[in-house]
Design a protein around this motif. Structure first.
Motif, PDB file in Angstrom:
ATOM      1  N   TYR A  22      -4.488  -2.637  17.786  1.00 30.50           N
ATOM      2  CA  TYR A  22      -5.680  -2.206  17.040  1.00 30.50           C
ATOM      3  C   TYR A  22      -6.181  -0.849  17.547  1.00 30.50           C
ATOM      4  O   TYR A  22      -6.609   0.009  16.757  1.00 30.50           O
ATOM      5  CB  TYR A  22      -6.790  -3.250  17.193  1.00 30.50           C
ATOM      6  CG  TYR A  22      -6.674  -4.407  16.225  1.00 30.50           C
ATOM      7  CD1 TYR A  22      -7.784  -5.117  15.803  1.00 30.50           C
ATOM      8  CD2 TYR A  22      -5.443  -4.793  15.724  1.00 30.50           C
ATOM      9  CE1 TYR A  22      -7.679  -6.176  14.917  1.00 30.50           C
ATOM     10  CE2 TYR A  22      -5.319  -5.861  14.850  1.00 30.50           C
ATOM     11  CZ  TYR A  22      -6.448  -6.549  14.449  1.00 30.50           C
ATOM     12  OH  TYR A  22      -6.339  -7.591  13.584  1.00 30.50           O
ATOM     13  N   LYS A  23      -6.147  -0.659  18.868  1.00 29.79           N
ATOM     14  CA  LYS A  23      -6.633   0.590  19.432  1.00 29.79           C
ATOM     15  C   LYS A  23      -5.796   1.776  18.956  1.00 29.79           C
ATOM     16  O   LYS A  23      -6.314   2.826  18.574  1.00 29.79           O
ATOM     17  CB  LYS A  23      -6.611   0.502  20.959  1.00 29.79           C
ATOM     18  CG  LYS A  23      -7.192   1.725  21.658  1.00 29.79           C
ATOM     19  CD  LYS A  23      -7.229   1.527  23.168  1.00 29.79           C
ATOM     20  CE  LYS A  23      -7.807   2.763  23.876  1.00 29.79           C
ATOM     21  NZ  LYS A  23      -7.829   2.570  25.348  1.00 29.79           N
ATOM     22  N   LYS A  24      -4.476   1.592  18.963  1.00 31.08           N
ATOM     23  CA  LYS A  24      -3.588   2.675  18.530  1.00 31.08           C
ATOM     24  C   LYS A  24      -3.730   2.915  17.030  1.00 31.08           C
ATOM     25  O   LYS A  24      -3.653   4.056  16.555  1.00 31.08           O
ATOM     26  CB  LYS A  24      -2.137   2.314  18.876  1.00 31.08           C
ATOM     27  CG  LYS A  24      -1.142   3.420  18.594  1.00 31.08           C
ATOM     28  CD  LYS A  24      -1.409   4.668  19.433  1.00 31.08           C
ATOM     29  CE  LYS A  24      -1.065   4.459  20.901  1.00 31.08           C
ATOM     30  NZ  LYS A  24      -1.164   5.714  21.674  1.00 31.08           N
ATOM     31  N   ALA A  25      -3.940   1.830  16.262  1.00 33.73           N
ATOM     32  CA  ALA A  25      -4.131   1.987  14.816  1.00 33.73           C
ATOM     33  C   ALA A  25      -5.408   2.766  14.514  1.00 33.73           C
ATOM     34  O   ALA A  25      -5.456   3.562  13.565  1.00 33.73           O
ATOM     35  CB  ALA A  25      -4.182   0.613  14.148  1.00 33.73           C
ATOM     36  N   GLU A  26      -6.450   2.542  15.306  1.00 33.58           N
ATOM     37  CA  GLU A  26      -7.689   3.303  15.123  1.00 33.58           C
ATOM     38  C   GLU A  26      -7.459   4.794  15.438  1.00 33.58           C
ATOM     39  O   GLU A  26      -7.996   5.673  14.759  1.00 33.58           O
ATOM     40  CB  GLU A  26      -8.771   2.730  16.032  1.00 33.58           C
ATOM     41  CG  GLU A  26      -9.251   1.348  15.586  1.00 33.58           C
ATOM     42  CD  GLU A  26     -10.178   0.696  16.607  1.00 33.58           C
ATOM     43  OE1 GLU A  26     -10.326   1.285  17.707  1.00 33.58           O
ATOM     44  OE2 GLU A  26     -10.727  -0.372  16.320  1.00 33.58           O
ATOM     45  N   SER A  28       1.783   7.273  14.752  1.00 32.60           N
ATOM     46  CA  SER A  28       2.268   6.311  13.750  1.00 32.60           C
ATOM     47  C   SER A  28       3.479   5.561  14.274  1.00 32.60           C
ATOM     48  O   SER A  28       3.633   4.349  14.044  1.00 32.60           O
ATOM     49  CB  SER A  28       2.624   7.037  12.448  1.00 32.60           C
ATOM     50  OG  SER A  28       1.493   7.670  11.903  1.00 32.60           O
ATOM     51  N   LYS A  29       4.328   6.280  14.980  1.00 31.57           N
ATOM     52  CA  LYS A  29       5.507   5.616  15.563  1.00 31.57           C
ATOM     53  C   LYS A  29       5.082   4.589  16.606  1.00 31.57           C
ATOM     54  O   LYS A  29       5.624   3.487  16.678  1.00 31.57           O
ATOM     55  CB  LYS A  29       6.412   6.676  16.195  1.00 31.57           C
ATOM     56  CG  LYS A  29       7.734   6.114  16.708  1.00 31.57           C
ATOM     57  CD  LYS A  29       8.637   7.221  17.222  1.00 31.57           C
ATOM     58  CE  LYS A  29       9.968   6.665  17.723  1.00 31.57           C
ATOM     59  NZ  LYS A  29      10.831   7.723  18.251  1.00 31.57           N
ATOM     60  N   ASP A  30       4.083   4.948  17.419  1.00 24.65           N
ATOM     61  CA  ASP A  30       3.572   3.999  18.429  1.00 24.65           C
ATOM     62  C   ASP A  30       2.939   2.791  17.770  1.00 24.65           C
ATOM     63  O   ASP A  30       3.082   1.655  18.249  1.00 24.65           O
ATOM     64  CB  ASP A  30       2.546   4.691  19.340  1.00 24.65           C
ATOM     65  CG  ASP A  30       3.184   5.760  20.209  1.00 24.65           C
ATOM     66  OD1 ASP A  30       2.447   6.612  20.728  1.00 24.65           O
ATOM     67  OD2 ASP A  30       4.422   5.722  20.373  1.00 24.65           O
ATOM     68  N   VAL A  31       2.206   3.032  16.662  1.00 26.12           N
ATOM     69  CA  VAL A  31       1.564   1.920  15.946  1.00 26.12           C
ATOM     70  C   VAL A  31       2.626   0.943  15.451  1.00 26.12           C
ATOM     71  O   VAL A  31       2.472  -0.282  15.549  1.00 26.12           O
ATOM     72  CB  VAL A  31       0.715   2.442  14.766  1.00 26.12           C
ATOM     73  CG1 VAL A  31       0.290   1.287  13.856  1.00 26.12           C
ATOM     74  CG2 VAL A  31      -0.512   3.159  15.288  1.00 26.12           C
ATOM     75  N   GLY A  32       3.720   1.481  14.902  1.00 22.62           N
ATOM     76  CA  GLY A  32       4.793   0.620  14.424  1.00 22.62           C
ATOM     77  C   GLY A  32       5.369  -0.238  15.539  1.00 22.62           C
ATOM     78  O   GLY A  32       5.613  -1.437  15.362  1.00 22.62           O
TER      79      GLY A  32
END
Length: 490
Positions: free
Chosen positions: A133-137, A153-157
């Protein structure tokens, strides 16, 4: 209440049962020691064991309390009573020794399973969800910064994948806990049944002996005998199983929540093993997969009638991809509630539906068909079509039931697609080429073989490289899916 707390509650229940059984055994032991001081000591024991019925009213407990009350008046022929007590103590000791080992093994077996599930539930999953959630924010905050957005975005994936994997592992752990629960419930039932049956036998025999020895107290002993005859082992066991359910309730399932909607995905199916997604399904096929197949084919029939609904007759079906963002949003909606989306809605691009079908099979952690590259290359080189059919049939029979059902549904669907190849241009070879890449994409690794050494240490010629079937030309020669489709038609 965590899984480990449940284990502690279960352990407490087992300890209480052991303590109660030991207390009953101690009654007979002390009863034997105090025969010479019967009147005084039996009064003390009656008070000591009066609390035994306070836990829950059971016919076994009522009979024991009745025994304590009625035997206060027994004062004659203590020798016969002593023999009966010695026999009862020997039987109780033998059962206790046997069951103590079983109960200790039960607690030792449950503890690591409960600890593992508790750690996943309270530590790993919350941490994985928080990171995701933190990375998505951060991704949302950097939408205007294209340089940072790609990496974020790559990290979120990756974090989303780790969160999903964690949920899957948690579900597998929960199923292990539930399996352990059923095993321990059965063993617990056997133990309390053996105890209650033995206690019923001992108490009944004791009542009979007391009736003979204490004929002058016939009236009182008849009342005690009546309580032992009214012992209902099945009813007592059911009551004790209720206690088991109270201390060890069913573990609640935890669902994946996508960052975009943060709603529990109770129908999560992408990336879920078939052994889980097909569980409790009569036909062993995930409902979402059937709905996608039916929608693609049904919309195709409407297209042939009205020429205004895209479906099975669309050119390039399964070859053309839909819009990625729309596909992701549709996937999120379907995993939340598969029945909330009308896939027959002509505003939904049929290519989104075919894309979800491919994603379903591509994301399976355990491939639908295990067919190594070299095996497929060797298989495709078999000149006899009959031999190829025989081998395909043998391989299908060796697959798990849920994989067989899903594979048959997929092949049936692909046959329907190829039946309309005059309009959608998706021939058997075309559709096989696409789905070979989908089903076998994770099975293209080449295993390096060590060079063989000949006489005098001179290396032999290197062996021919194992075909990977990953190139376009090689995949065109892959006959596995083509044979599957033809075999289904036959």
């Amino acid at each position: 209440m965590t899984t480990f707390d449940i284990y502690e509650s279960f352990k407490m229940l087992v300890n209480e049962e052991e303590a109660e059984f030991a207390q009953i055994l101690s009654y007979f032991q002390e009863r034997l020691l105090i025969e010479n001081h019967y009147s005084k000591e039996m009064d003390r024991l009656s008070k000591k064991f009066a609390q035994m019925g306070g836990r829950q009213t059971r016919t076994i407990n009522n009979s024991i309390i009745s025994l304590l009350d009625e035997t206060l008046n027994c004062t004659t022929e203590q020798g016969k009573v002593r023999i009966q007590l010695i026999k009862a103590i020997d039987l109780l000791f033998a059962l206790k020794k046997q069951q103590d080992v079983t109960l200790r093994q039960m607690k030792d077996h449950v503890k690591p399973i409960a600890k593992s599930h508790s750690d996943l539930l309270s530590l790993s999953i919350p941490k994985s969800k928080q990171l995701y959630y933190k990375k998505a924010e951060m991704e949302i905050a950097n939408i205007g910064n294209s340089e940072k957005l790609y990496k974020i975005s790559k990290d979120v994936g990756g974090l989303e994948h780790a969160y999903r994997e964690g949920i899957i592992h948690l579900e597998e752990s929960r199923l292990q806990v539930m399996a352990a629960r059923e095993v321990q419930k059965a063993q617990y039932g056997y133990i309390i049944k053996d105890r209650n049956v033995l206690l019923q036998q001992i108490l009944s025999d004791f009542a009979h002996m007391q009736q003979i020895v204490l004929s002058k107290l016939t009236k009182n002993m008849e009342a005690f005998k009546l309580t032992t005859e009214n012992i209902n082992v099945d009813s007592d066991c059911e009551l004790q199983i209720v206690q088991f359910h109270q201390c060890w309730p069913v573990a609640e399932q935890v669902y994946f929540e996508h960052f975009k909607n943060q709603v529990p995905a109770k129908g999560m199916i992408f990336g879920v093993p078939l052994s889980i997604s097909c569980r409790h399904k009569p036909d062993l096929i995930p409902p979402l997969l059937k709905k996608l197949f039916d929608a693609i084919e049904s919309r195709g029939m409407l297209f042939k009638l009205f020429k205004n609904v895209l479906g099975i007759s669309v050119e390039g079906l399964y070859r053309v991809s839909g819009k990625m963002s729309d596909g992701e949003n549709l996937r999120i909606q379907l995993e939340v509630d598969v029945n909330s989306v009308d896939l027959m809605d002509d505003t939904i691009d049929v290519h989104l539906l075919t894309g979800l079908v491919k994603s379903f099979f591509r994301d399976l952690p355990d491939p639908l068909i295990i067919f190594a590259p070299k095996e497929r290359a060797d298989y495709s080189a078999i000149p006899s079509s009959d031999e190829r059919i025989i081998r395909i049939r043998q391989r299908m029979r060796s697959m798990p039931k849920e994989k067989q059902a899903v594979l048959k549904a997929l092949i049936s669907h692909l046959v329907n697609i190829t039946n309309e190849s005059s309009e959608n241009k998706m021939t058997i070879s075309n559709i096989s080429l696409i789905f070979s890449a989908v089903l076998f994409s994770s099975q293209t690794e080449v295993i390096a073989e060590p060079a063989a050494v000949g006489w005098f240490g001179i290396p032999k010629a290197a062996p021919e490289p194992v075909p990977t079937l990953s190139s376009y030309d090689a995949m065109k020669k892959d006959l596995v899916l083509i044979v599957f489709v033809n075999y289904y038609r036959w």
